[in-house]
Design an enzyme around this catalytic site. Structure first.
Site, mmCIF file in Angstrom:
data_model
loop_
_atom_site.group_PDB
_atom_site.id
_atom_site.type_symbol
_atom_site.label_atom_id
_atom_site.label_comp_id
_atom_site.label_asym_id
_atom_site.label_seq_id
_atom_site.Cartn_x
_atom_site.Cartn_y
_atom_site.Cartn_z
ATOM 1 N N ASP A 1 -0.679 14.388 -0.925
ATOM 2 C CA ASP A 1 -0.333 15.413 -1.895
ATOM 3 C C ASP A 1 -1.075 16.744 -1.696
ATOM 4 O O ASP A 1 -0.460 17.810 -1.664
ATOM 5 C CB ASP A 1 -0.698 14.824 -3.269
ATOM 6 C CG ASP A 1 0.139 15.410 -4.360
ATOM 7 O OD1 ASP A 1 1.337 15.631 -4.126
ATOM 8 O OD2 ASP A 1 -0.430 15.687 -5.436
ATOM 9 N N GLY A 2 -2.408 16.672 -1.538
ATOM 10 C CA GLY A 2 -3.216 17.884 -1.395
ATOM 11 C C GLY A 2 -2.860 18.648 -0.123
ATOM 12 O O GLY A 2 -2.765 19.883 -0.121
ATOM 13 N N THR B 1 -0.488 8.988 3.915
ATOM 14 C CA THR B 1 -1.442 8.534 2.889
ATOM 15 C C THR B 1 -1.193 7.061 2.614
ATOM 16 O O THR B 1 -0.047 6.616 2.622
ATOM 17 C CB THR B 1 -1.297 9.324 1.566
ATOM 18 O OG1 THR B 1 -1.974 8.611 0.506
ATOM 19 C CG2 THR B 1 0.144 9.498 1.129
ATOM 20 N N ILE B 2 -2.270 6.328 2.356
ATOM 21 C CA ILE B 2 -2.074 4.907 2.058
ATOM 22 C C ILE B 2 -1.480 4.704 0.665
ATOM 23 O O ILE B 2 -1.026 3.620 0.338
ATOM 24 C CB ILE B 2 -3.388 4.101 2.181
ATOM 25 C CG1 ILE B 2 -4.428 4.569 1.156
ATOM 26 C CG2 ILE B 2 -3.946 4.162 3.589
ATOM 27 C CD1 ILE B 2 -5.585 3.584 0.986
ATOM 28 N N ASP B 3 -1.493 5.774 -0.160
ATOM 29 C CA ASP B 3 -1.119 5.602 -1.571
ATOM 30 C C ASP B 3 0.384 5.443 -1.827
ATOM 31 O O ASP B 3 0.777 4.983 -2.894
ATOM 32 C CB ASP B 3 -1.633 6.796 -2.394
ATOM 33 C CG ASP B 3 -3.145 6.760 -2.542
ATOM 34 O OD1 ASP B 3 -3.727 5.674 -2.394
ATOM 35 O OD2 ASP B 3 -3.738 7.816 -2.800
ATOM 36 N N GLY C 1 -7.328 12.273 2.901
ATOM 37 C CA GLY C 1 -7.767 10.924 3.284
ATOM 38 C C GLY C 1 -7.048 10.447 4.536
ATOM 39 O O GLY C 1 -5.843 10.626 4.661
ATOM 40 N N ARG D 1 -9.209 -15.651 -2.611
ATOM 41 C CA ARG D 1 -8.583 -16.734 -3.374
ATOM 42 C C ARG D 1 -9.167 -18.107 -2.990
ATOM 43 O O ARG D 1 -9.290 -18.996 -3.823
ATOM 44 C CB ARG D 1 -7.060 -16.729 -3.195
ATOM 45 C CG ARG D 1 -6.365 -17.529 -4.301
ATOM 46 C CD ARG D 1 -4.879 -17.563 -4.119
ATOM 47 N NE ARG D 1 -4.148 -16.519 -4.816
ATOM 48 C CZ ARG D 1 -3.971 -16.474 -6.147
ATOM 49 N NH1 ARG D 1 -4.499 -17.389 -6.921
ATOM 50 N NH2 ARG D 1 -3.259 -15.518 -6.699
ATOM 51 N N ARG E 1 -11.424 17.517 3.557
ATOM 52 C CA ARG E 1 -10.876 18.192 2.379
ATOM 53 C C ARG E 1 -11.510 19.579 2.405
ATOM 54 O O ARG E 1 -12.708 19.711 2.585
ATOM 55 C CB ARG E 1 -11.227 17.445 1.106
ATOM 56 C CG ARG E 1 -10.724 15.983 1.142
ATOM 57 C CD ARG E 1 -10.841 15.318 -0.214
ATOM 58 N NE ARG E 1 -10.745 13.872 -0.126
ATOM 59 C CZ ARG E 1 -9.611 13.169 -0.134
ATOM 60 N NH1 ARG E 1 -8.450 13.800 -0.213
ATOM 61 N NH2 ARG E 1 -9.616 11.856 -0.075
ATOM 62 N N GLN F 1 -9.557 -0.357 3.149
ATOM 63 C CA GLN F 1 -8.093 -0.178 3.027
ATOM 64 C C GLN F 1 -7.590 1.027 3.819
ATOM 65 O O GLN F 1 -6.399 1.177 4.055
ATOM 66 C CB GLN F 1 -7.708 0.010 1.554
ATOM 67 C CG GLN F 1 -7.993 -1.197 0.697
ATOM 68 C CD GLN F 1 -8.052 -0.865 -0.785
ATOM 69 O OE1 GLN F 1 -7.052 -0.912 -1.478
ATOM 70 N NE2 GLN F 1 -9.233 -0.498 -1.274
ATOM 71 N N ARG G 1 -5.746 6.175 -6.812
ATOM 72 C CA ARG G 1 -6.354 6.966 -7.893
ATOM 73 C C ARG G 1 -5.319 7.299 -8.962
ATOM 74 O O ARG G 1 -5.590 7.255 -10.140
ATOM 75 C CB ARG G 1 -6.928 8.256 -7.286
ATOM 76 C CG ARG G 1 -7.901 8.945 -8.160
ATOM 77 C CD ARG G 1 -8.672 10.034 -7.444
ATOM 78 N NE ARG G 1 -7.930 10.606 -6.310
ATOM 79 C CZ ARG G 1 -8.518 11.187 -5.276
ATOM 80 N NH1 ARG G 1 -9.829 11.248 -5.217
ATOM 81 N NH2 ARG G 1 -7.811 11.708 -4.303
ATOM 82 N N ASP H 1 2.550 7.551 -2.657
ATOM 83 C CA ASP H 1 2.969 8.180 -3.910
ATOM 84 C C ASP H 1 3.735 9.489 -3.712
ATOM 85 O O ASP H 1 3.857 10.273 -4.642
ATOM 86 C CB ASP H 1 1.727 8.418 -4.795
ATOM 87 C CG ASP H 1 0.668 9.252 -4.091
ATOM 88 O OD1 ASP H 1 0.769 9.460 -2.867
ATOM 89 O OD2 ASP H 1 -0.274 9.700 -4.764
HETATM 90 O O1 F6P Z 1 -6.211 8.174 0.597
HETATM 91 C C1 F6P Z 1 -5.968 8.138 -0.788
HETATM 92 C C2 F6P Z 1 -7.141 7.575 -1.482
HETATM 93 O O2 F6P Z 1 -7.360 6.402 -0.821
HETATM 94 C C3 F6P Z 1 -7.118 7.302 -2.974
HETATM 95 O O3 F6P Z 1 -6.411 6.162 -3.357
HETATM 96 C C4 F6P Z 1 -8.585 7.258 -3.293
HETATM 97 O O4 F6P Z 1 -8.850 7.460 -4.612
HETATM 98 C C5 F6P Z 1 -9.106 8.344 -2.440
HETATM 99 O O5 F6P Z 1 -8.266 8.409 -1.298
HETATM 100 C C6 F6P Z 1 -10.526 8.262 -2.037
HETATM 101 O O6 F6P Z 1 -10.780 9.250 -1.101
HETATM 102 P P1 F6P Z 1 -12.190 9.717 -0.569
HETATM 103 O O7 F6P Z 1 -12.901 8.508 -0.166
HETATM 104 O O8 F6P Z 1 -11.850 10.584 0.573
HETATM 105 O O9 F6P Z 1 -12.814 10.433 -1.702
#
Ligand code: F6P
Length: 326
Positions: free
Chosen positions: A106-107, A129-131, A14, A158, A75, A258, A175, A133
């Site tokens: 991660d991937g 990654t925005i996550d 991502g 709001r 990917r 996001q 996710r 994690d």
């Molecule tokens: O970049 C991480 C992430 O934003 C996850 O939080 C999300 O589930 C996923 O990518 C969605 O990725 P894509 O739109 O590439 O399937």
């Protein structure tokens, strides 16, 4: 070890705001050390299909403030196979690429670890990654921007929640992790934050809603990480409507806004520092590691660890958020 003259750089998985700033830093650091940097398009697929071009200072001019990735991302299932990785290695050899900087989550780091170990290629990972994690860094490139994007969106939501006495269930990305939900939830004063790392009991959720109703006619914000065990915002909405049929509930799934947009100053600075350190690390003989920032210090963490462990979320902060929402 063979000396490093040509460094390949790729972005995979991502996209995340700040990836361009990281690419720029890798190219500029390479030039500083008199090395050639080659950009690999579309992640590992570009290594397999030879989608590679040299990157000059001019190529990375005017990109530090741009979201997405100029190298594109993908990917790549083929890279999961031995044959795919062999093709990627053959391309690297043919191109004379001696080392690789892989920017992603991660991937991406899993692929980089396997590839580096299999073919003895020097690889360094950058956390993109925005996550947020990834184990081995306090912050990943893109996380701060994503949180700010969510905060801007929720502030607007709001206004409507308050004007119409509505309850909004806002789903944010994550996710497997609740970092975006927790930080944006605190920053927006959300009435409830639901993250995969902390089990939400339905009665607790109903209690907080009942409490909220007593002081604001049912207006409020619930932030749910997409990976929460409740099953996302739509599921949460269903449960609330069943229990409180008189509540005016709406769902807002923020989705890919996001992932895009201009990186924040924080992400640009983080990406610039880590990008430079990745090149320096490679030239210092480091390999099979991810470069991160922990307590404001540069740390190189073995890729085995970054892919095996998750960055722990601050559960205390989650408990504090519950108190502050009362
Ligand atoms: O970049 C991480 C992430 O934003 C996850 O939080 C999300 O589930 C996923 O990518 C969605 O990725 P894509 O739109 O590439 O399937």
């Amino acid at each position: 070890m063979k000396s490093i003259n040509k460094i390949g750089v790729l972005t995979s998985g991502g996209d995340a705001p700040g990836m361009n700033a990281a690419i720029r830093a890798v190219v500029k650091a390479g030039l500083h050390y008199e090395k050639e940097v080659l950009g690999v398009q579309k992640g590992f697929l570009g290594l397999i299909d030879d989608l590679i071009r040299p990157l000059s200072s001019q190529d990375v001019y005017n990109i530090i403030h741009r979201g997405g990735t100029i190298l594109k991302s993908a990917r790549c299932d083929a890279f999961r196979t031995k044959e795919g990785r062999q093709k990627a290695f053959d391309t690297m050899k043919a191109r004379g690429i001696d080392a690789l900087v892989a920017i992603g989550g991660d991937g991406t780091l899993t692929g980089a670890r396997i590839f580096g170990a299999e073919f003895g290629v020097p690889v360094i990972g950058l956390p993109g990654t925005i996550d947020n994690d990834l184990y081995g860094t306090d912050y990943t490139i893109g996380y701060d921007t994503a949180v700010n994007t969510v905060v801007t969106a929720v502030d607007k939501i709001r206004d409507t929640a308050h004007s119409h006495d509505r309850l909004f269930v806002v789903e944010v990305m994550g996710r497997d992790a609740g970092f975006i939900a927790l930080r944006s939830g605190i920053a927006t004063g959300a009435e409830k934050i639901m993250i995969p790392e902390a089990k939400t009991f339905i009665e607790d959720l109903f209690d907080s809603l009942a409490r909220g109703k007593s002081h604001d006619e049912g207006a409020g914000i619930i932030i749910v990480a997409e990976g929460d065990d409740f099953g996302g915002a739509l599921e949460v909405e269903k449960k609330i409507k069943k229990r409180f049929p008189d509540y005016d509930v709406r769902v807002s799934i923020l989705g890919h806004i996001q992932r895009g947009g201009a990186p924040s100053a924080f992400d640009r600075v983080l990406a610039s520092g880590l990008g430079f350190q990745a090149v320096k690390g490679l030239l210092d003989g480091k390999s099979g590691v991810m470069v991160g920032s922990i307590n404001r210090k540069i740390e190189f963490t073995p890729l085995e660890k970054t892919v095996k462990y998750n960055q722990p979320i601050n559960v205390e902060l989650h408990s504090i958020a519950e108190i502050l929402a009362l």
